[in-house]
Scaffold this motif. Structure first.
Motif, short mmCIF file in Angstrom:
data_model
loop_
_atom_site.label_atom_id
_atom_site.label_comp_id
_atom_site.label_asym_id
_atom_site.label_seq_id
_atom_site.Cartn_x
_atom_site.Cartn_y
_atom_site.Cartn_z
N SER A 84 0.81 -1.12 0.10
CA SER A 84 -0.01 -0.08 0.01
C SER A 84 0.71 1.45 0.05
O SER A 84 0.53 2.33 -0.07
N GLY A 85 2.18 1.10 0.10
CA GLY A 85 2.91 2.32 0.01
C GLY A 85 3.27 2.63 1.34
O GLY A 85 3.18 1.72 2.54
N SER A 86 4.04 3.65 1.73
CA SER A 86 4.46 4.09 3.00
C SER A 86 3.56 4.55 3.75
O SER A 86 2.37 4.86 3.31
N ALA A 87 3.82 5.16 5.02
CA ALA A 87 2.67 5.63 6.04
C ALA A 87 2.24 7.01 5.52
O ALA A 87 1.12 7.53 5.90
N ARG A 288 2.72 -0.17 10.44
CA ARG A 288 3.44 -0.42 11.47
C ARG A 288 2.71 -0.98 12.76
O ARG A 288 2.95 -1.57 13.75
N ARG A 289 1.31 -0.46 12.84
CA ARG A 289 0.49 -0.73 14.02
C ARG A 289 -0.58 -1.82 13.73
O ARG A 289 -1.20 -2.22 14.58
N ARG A 290 -0.32 -2.25 12.62
CA ARG A 290 -1.08 -3.28 12.02
C ARG A 290 -1.32 -4.60 12.99
O ARG A 290 -2.64 -5.08 13.35
N ARG A 291 -0.31 -5.26 13.59
CA ARG A 291 -0.48 -6.44 14.56
C ARG A 291 -1.27 -6.00 15.70
O ARG A 291 -1.93 -6.76 16.31
#
Length: 314
Positions: A84-87, A288-291
């Motif tokens: 999805s690309g970067s944040a 980075r917050r996905r989990r």
């Protein structure tokens, strides 16, 4: 009993939260979320809609999110941390995104939702969604699923909502419609289908639940990652702005739910609560917050459904 499933917009983390909420729905209600008479998907929700409509099990999606796919699982060709690309979005193009839409908004401002109006002002994005297109193509058994599947996008010239897959809509492959539905203005480039440009369906409505009013369904389950069922108290200014926007979205979703309820269809609405919002933070695209979001959603969504069932039986 005829049932519908509405999967709302929400970016990378909205998709992840939706996985947890759908798992809770299956576990608490003893149902397979693929067994719906109609599925509506908007933006990130359109990706999930494409998966379910093509027979991908929610368990397989959950295992893929956790990095534990089984050999017999449908191959989901997607890297959650990069595709999805970067944040943050790439530097957009110069100039207004859609001058013709801006002119329409200026002439009839009351006809357009605020996010649709803002779409005209935002410059065209440079991000590409080829990984979305490719992933949906690989799981698709035909250009469009046999089960009733509606994918929502917005015409970049007129600002009109386009519901691909519904009678009377332009011909499109499912992969094209999903890519268009995910094209966040100012972040990703608009998607051309049949000679017209389309952008993210969430700019018209975060769920498009209202499409099911008077549709003859007995029950509708709505997952709205951009809304909220309760709020935290973030300290950062950016998070406070995000929560303010989320309150506006929540009111919109609630109005749509009330309209569907008045038409005789029961609505079960799930949205992130305070714990989910703390896990999500201020940026729905921060992979980075996905989990953490997934772990939280699996717990909070189950609690919300159990509380709802307890209230109904009281």
């Amino acid at each position: 009993m005829r049932r519908g499933l509405v999967l709302g917009a929400g970016g990378v983390l909205g998709f992840t939260w939706t996985v947890g909420a759908l798992h809770a729905l299956e576990q608490c209600l003893g149902m397979d979320v693929r067994d719906m008479d109609v599925i509506i998907g908007t933006s990130a929700g359109s990706i999930m809609a494409a998966m379910l409509a093509n027979g991908v099990s929610l368990d397989a999606v959950l295992r893929h999110q956790r990095g534990r796919a089984l050999p017999d699982d449908v191959e989901i060709d997607w890297n959650y941390d990069s595709d999805s690309g970067s944040a943050l979005p790439p530097l957009p193009m110069l100039g207004l995104g859609s001058p013709r839409l801006l002119l329409r908004v200026a002439r009839h401002p009351s006809r357009y939702p605020p996010f649709t109006a803002a779409t005209a002002l935002l410059p065209k994005g440079r991000g590409r969604l080829a990984p979305v297109t490719n992933m949906v193509e690989r799981i698709s058994h035909s250009p469009w699923p046999q089960r009733e599947t509606w994918i929502v996008a917005v015409d970049y010239t007129t600002g009109a909502r386009m519901v691909f897959g519904r009678n009377g809509s332009p011909d499109a492959r499912l992969s094209e419609a999903v890519t268009a539905s995910c094209a966040i203005p100012g972040w990703y480039a608009p998607v051309r289908i049949g000679g017209r440009l389309y952008v993210d369906g969430g700019t018209h409505s975060p769920t498009s639940l209202d499409l099911l009013a008077g549709g003859g369904l007995d029950e509708v389950f709505v997952l709205a990652p951009m809304a909220a069922s309760g709020y935290d108290k973030p300290w950062s200014f950016v998070s406070q702005v995000e929560r303010s926007i989320r309150r506006t979205v929540s009111r919109r979703v609630q109005r749509e739910a009330e309209r569907v309820t008045r038409s005789g269809t029961a609505v079960t609405l799930l949205a992130p609560g305070p714990e989910d919002l703390r896990a999500i933070g201020a940026n729905m695209m921060d992979h980075r917050r996905r989990r953490a979001v997934l772990r939280t959603s699996l717990l909070t969504s189950s609690d919300a459904l159990r509380a709802r069932r307890s209230d109904l039986s009281a």
